[in-house]
Design a protein around this motif. Structure first.
Motif, mmCIF file in Angstrom:
data_model
loop_
_atom_site.group_PDB
_atom_site.id
_atom_site.type_symbol
_atom_site.label_atom_id
_atom_site.label_comp_id
_atom_site.label_asym_id
_atom_site.label_seq_id
_atom_site.Cartn_x
_atom_site.Cartn_y
_atom_site.Cartn_z
ATOM 1 N N TYR A 34 0.836 -1.195 0.000
ATOM 2 C CA TYR A 34 0.000 0.000 0.000
ATOM 3 C C TYR A 34 0.870 1.243 0.000
ATOM 4 O O TYR A 34 1.988 1.243 0.524
ATOM 5 C CB TYR A 34 -0.901 0.033 1.240
ATOM 6 N N VAL A 35 0.330 2.305 -0.588
ATOM 7 C CA VAL A 35 0.988 3.608 -0.563
ATOM 8 C C VAL A 35 0.091 4.570 0.200
ATOM 9 O O VAL A 35 -1.065 4.773 -0.169
ATOM 10 C CB VAL A 35 1.257 4.143 -1.984
ATOM 11 N N SER A 36 0.627 5.145 1.269
ATOM 12 C CA SER A 36 -0.116 6.128 2.058
ATOM 13 C C SER A 36 -0.197 7.449 1.302
ATOM 14 O O SER A 36 0.685 7.787 0.492
ATOM 15 C CB SER A 36 0.584 6.332 3.406
ATOM 16 N N TRP A 37 -1.245 8.220 1.594
ATOM 17 C CA TRP A 37 -1.366 9.542 0.971
ATOM 18 C C TRP A 37 -0.192 10.434 1.360
ATOM 19 O O TRP A 37 0.143 11.376 0.632
ATOM 20 C CB TRP A 37 -2.685 10.192 1.367
ATOM 21 N N THR A 38 0.455 10.143 2.505
ATOM 22 C CA THR A 38 1.596 10.972 2.922
ATOM 23 C C THR A 38 2.765 10.841 1.951
ATOM 24 O O THR A 38 3.640 11.724 1.922
ATOM 25 C CB THR A 38 2.056 10.591 4.341
ATOM 26 N N TRP A 39 2.779 9.740 1.166
ATOM 27 C CA TRP A 39 3.862 9.599 0.194
ATOM 28 C C TRP A 39 3.829 10.734 -0.815
ATOM 29 O O TRP A 39 4.881 11.229 -1.244
ATOM 30 C CB TRP A 39 3.751 8.266 -0.546
ATOM 31 N N PHE A 40 2.645 11.183 -1.170
ATOM 32 C CA PHE A 40 2.527 12.248 -2.168
ATOM 33 C C PHE A 40 3.108 13.552 -1.629
ATOM 34 O O PHE A 40 3.627 14.376 -2.395
ATOM 35 C CB PHE A 40 1.063 12.428 -2.578
ATOM 36 N N ILE A 41 3.043 13.743 -0.304
ATOM 37 C CA ILE A 41 3.653 14.930 0.300
ATOM 38 C C ILE A 41 5.165 14.893 0.113
ATOM 39 O O ILE A 41 5.789 15.864 -0.328
ATOM 40 C CB ILE A 41 3.291 15.021 1.796
ATOM 41 N N VAL A 42 5.765 13.752 0.465
ATOM 42 C CA VAL A 42 7.221 13.673 0.359
ATOM 43 C C VAL A 42 7.660 13.639 -1.103
ATOM 44 O O VAL A 42 8.729 14.174 -1.443
ATOM 45 C CB VAL A 42 7.753 12.444 1.137
ATOM 46 N N ALA A 43 6.851 13.062 -1.993
ATOM 47 C CA ALA A 43 7.202 13.074 -3.422
ATOM 48 C C ALA A 43 7.223 14.502 -3.948
ATOM 49 O O ALA A 43 8.134 14.886 -4.705
ATOM 50 C CB ALA A 43 6.197 12.228 -4.213
ATOM 51 N N ALA A 44 6.250 15.306 -3.517
ATOM 52 C CA ALA A 44 6.228 16.717 -3.935
ATOM 53 C C ALA A 44 7.427 17.459 -3.358
ATOM 54 O O ALA A 44 8.061 18.280 -4.052
ATOM 55 C CB ALA A 44 4.923 17.370 -3.483
ATOM 56 N N PHE A 72 10.958 14.253 -10.065
ATOM 57 C CA PHE A 72 9.832 13.393 -9.677
ATOM 58 C C PHE A 72 10.150 11.929 -9.979
ATOM 59 O O PHE A 72 9.815 11.039 -9.185
ATOM 60 C CB PHE A 72 8.564 13.813 -10.416
ATOM 61 N N ALA A 73 10.815 11.677 -11.111
ATOM 62 C CA ALA A 73 11.224 10.301 -11.435
ATOM 63 C C ALA A 73 12.155 9.764 -10.356
ATOM 64 O O ALA A 73 12.075 8.590 -9.967
ATOM 65 C CB ALA A 73 11.906 10.269 -12.803
ATOM 66 N N PHE A 74 13.040 10.619 -9.835
ATOM 67 C CA PHE A 74 13.917 10.206 -8.745
ATOM 68 C C PHE A 74 13.098 9.829 -7.507
ATOM 69 O O PHE A 74 13.386 8.836 -6.840
ATOM 70 C CB PHE A 74 14.893 11.326 -8.406
ATOM 71 N N ALA A 75 12.069 10.624 -7.195
ATOM 72 C CA ALA A 75 11.217 10.325 -6.033
ATOM 73 C C ALA A 75 10.560 8.955 -6.182
ATOM 74 O O ALA A 75 10.507 8.168 -5.223
ATOM 75 C CB ALA A 75 10.154 11.408 -5.870
ATOM 76 N N VAL A 76 10.076 8.660 -7.379
ATOM 77 C CA VAL A 76 9.432 7.366 -7.614
ATOM 78 C C VAL A 76 10.448 6.226 -7.499
ATOM 79 O O VAL A 76 10.195 5.202 -6.844
ATOM 80 C CB VAL A 76 8.746 7.348 -8.999
ATOM 81 N N LEU A 77 11.600 6.398 -8.125
ATOM 82 C CA LEU A 77 12.632 5.355 -8.076
ATOM 83 C C LEU A 77 13.161 5.153 -6.657
ATOM 84 O O LEU A 77 13.463 4.027 -6.252
ATOM 85 C CB LEU A 77 13.782 5.724 -9.019
ATOM 86 N N LEU A 78 13.257 6.236 -5.893
ATOM 87 C CA LEU A 78 13.704 6.128 -4.509
ATOM 88 C C LEU A 78 12.742 5.259 -3.707
ATOM 89 O O LEU A 78 13.159 4.389 -2.932
ATOM 90 C CB LEU A 78 13.822 7.514 -3.875
ATOM 91 N N TYR A 79 11.450 5.472 -3.911
ATOM 92 C CA TYR A 79 10.485 4.682 -3.147
ATOM 93 C C TYR A 79 10.370 3.258 -3.668
ATOM 94 O O TYR A 79 9.994 2.356 -2.926
ATOM 95 C CB TYR A 79 9.125 5.392 -3.105
ATOM 96 N N LEU A 80 10.732 3.040 -4.923
ATOM 97 C CA LEU A 80 10.854 1.654 -5.389
ATOM 98 C C LEU A 80 12.013 0.970 -4.660
ATOM 99 O O LEU A 80 11.924 -0.217 -4.315
ATOM 100 C CB LEU A 80 11.073 1.628 -6.903
ATOM 101 N N SER A 81 13.077 1.726 -4.415
ATOM 102 C CA SER A 81 14.197 1.185 -3.639
ATOM 103 C C SER A 81 13.749 0.865 -2.214
ATOM 104 O O SER A 81 14.144 -0.157 -1.644
ATOM 105 C CB SER A 81 15.355 2.190 -3.606
ATOM 106 N N VAL A 82 12.942 1.749 -1.632
ATOM 107 C CA VAL A 82 12.420 1.508 -0.286
ATOM 108 C C VAL A 82 11.545 0.261 -0.280
ATOM 109 O O VAL A 82 11.591 -0.549 0.655
ATOM 110 C CB VAL A 82 11.628 2.737 0.215
#
Length: 378
Positions: free
Chosen positions: A24-34, A61-71
């Motif tokens: 699951y992805v929390s809505w808070t992820w969108f805060i940190v992605a921004a 933004f691509a970095f933010a997505v890839l970072l969370y894929l790493s997580v």
């Protein structure tokens, strides 16, 4: 940031189930992605001045997505190994500060605890190593790929090293807990030591910006305190929760079905409630079990329903109308103690359970309220 956590309620976006583990992805992820997009947008423009502002922020933004894929890979390392050891994993959640693997049981040995905890940081460090090798030996032409790979291997290095710090709720704290557990043969002692390690880390995180500013002979830029304060708050609260859980778990051995059982008397479903309560009072019993005419238990009279029934109505109400049928999961062995008893109750939540001897004879009734009182004040 990784943490293994007990069951908790959550609402978020389900992204799939790799290895049978819901993610699951929390809505808070969108805060940190921004935030990451805003923070790294200018960095990307500085590194790639030929890009437009829109393109630079798209790369960020691509970095933010890839970072969370790493997580996510970091958390999967924990969860897949936990499943291999037979530990149920409820889900993985990506949120503001990283990820959390909800592993619903503690590893049974210090070695398994250590390995499950170490799997995440080792994977992050492995990703950092692969990224560094690719950055140095494969991608030398610059451009967007090199910028993304550089940012990712540095970020994974930071995530891996940070999670190895010896304090709960970080992975390094669980590794420290496993070590103290091994030395003392007491997992509770390991939890207390690692939780206090977490509290020390939280204090050091806040003190670090002041110490760096003092050593450089400058005033503290309070903008430099934002992330240390956020991380320190997370670690302090996680460590405090771990201490609370340790105190609760220390009382689990006191949960003894026989010791907590209420004496029960058998009554038929047609018996008026007032008469059943009179018989219970005469016998000194604290529970009522509905039986058939051959004496076989059928249901347990719900204590809350009895208390909610006014006295003037009790002569006109039959006990069968306020009894809960006995499902197999509500019949427990009278000799259950500690964790096995808690697990049996967790699998079938109810207000009352029928306790029986190994031969099937009724021993009494175990009320959840009585079990909860063992932990009162913790």
């Amino acid at each position: 940031m990784s943490e293994q956590s007990p069951r908790q309620e959550f609402s978020g976006i389900r992204m799939g189930s790799p290895f049978g583990i819901p993610v699951y992805v929390s809505w808070t992820w969108f805060i940190v992605a921004a935030f990451i997009t805003w923070l790294f947008g200018d960095t990307v423009r500085a590194m790639l001045p030929e890009l437009s502002s829109a393109a630079a922020y798209a790369v960020a933004f691509a970095f933010a997505v890839l970072l969370y894929l790493s997580v996510l890979l970091h958390e999967l390392a924990h969860s897949v190994l936990a499943k291999a050891y037979g530990l149920p994993v409820r889900r993985i959640t990506l949120y503001l500060l990283g990820g959390v693997s909800e592993i619903e049981k503690e590893p049974p040995t210090p070695a398994k605890e250590f390995l499950v905890a170490a799997a995440g940081p080792l994977l992050s460090l492995g990703l950092a190593g692969v990224g560094w090798l690719a950055d140095v030996f494969l991608i030398n032409g610059g451009g967007i790929p090199e910028v993304l790979i550089w940012q990712l291997w540095v970020a994974n290095l930071i995530v891996g090293v940070f999670n190895l710090l010896p304090g709960l709720p970080l992975d390094g704290g669980r590794m420290l807990r496993a070590g103290v557990w091994k030395l003392t043969s007491n997992p509770g002692t390991g939890t207390v030591a690692a939780a206090w390690g977490g509290r020390v880390l939280a204090v050091l995180l806040i003190a670090a910006p002041f110490a760096m500013a003092l050593s450089a002979g400058r005033e503290v830029d309070y903008r430099d305190l934002i992330w240390p304060l956020v991380l320190a708050s997370f670690i302090w609260m996680g460590a405090t929760q771990s201490l609370r859980v340790a105190r609760v778990r220390a009382r689990i051995p006191q949960v003894n079905a026989r010791n907590l059982a209420r004496r029960a008397i058998p009554v038929t479903a047609e018996t008026p409630l007032a008469e059943a309560l009179r018989q219970a009072a005469e016998s000194g019993a604290g529970a009522l079990v509905v039986v058939d005419h051959d004496g076989r238990p059928l249901a347990i009279v719900n204590e809350s329903a009895v208390q909610a029934t006014p006295e003037h109505r009790r002569p006109w109400v039959n006990v069968g109308s306020m009894a809960k049928s006995l499902e197999p999961s509500l019949v427990l062995a009278a000799d259950l103690v500690g964790e096995p008893l808690i697990d049996a109750m967790r699998e079938a939540p109810a207000g009352e359970y029928l306790l029986v001897e190994r031969g099937g004879e009724i021993y009494g009734v175990l009320a959840t309220a009585d079990v909860n009182r063992v932990f009162t004040g913790v």
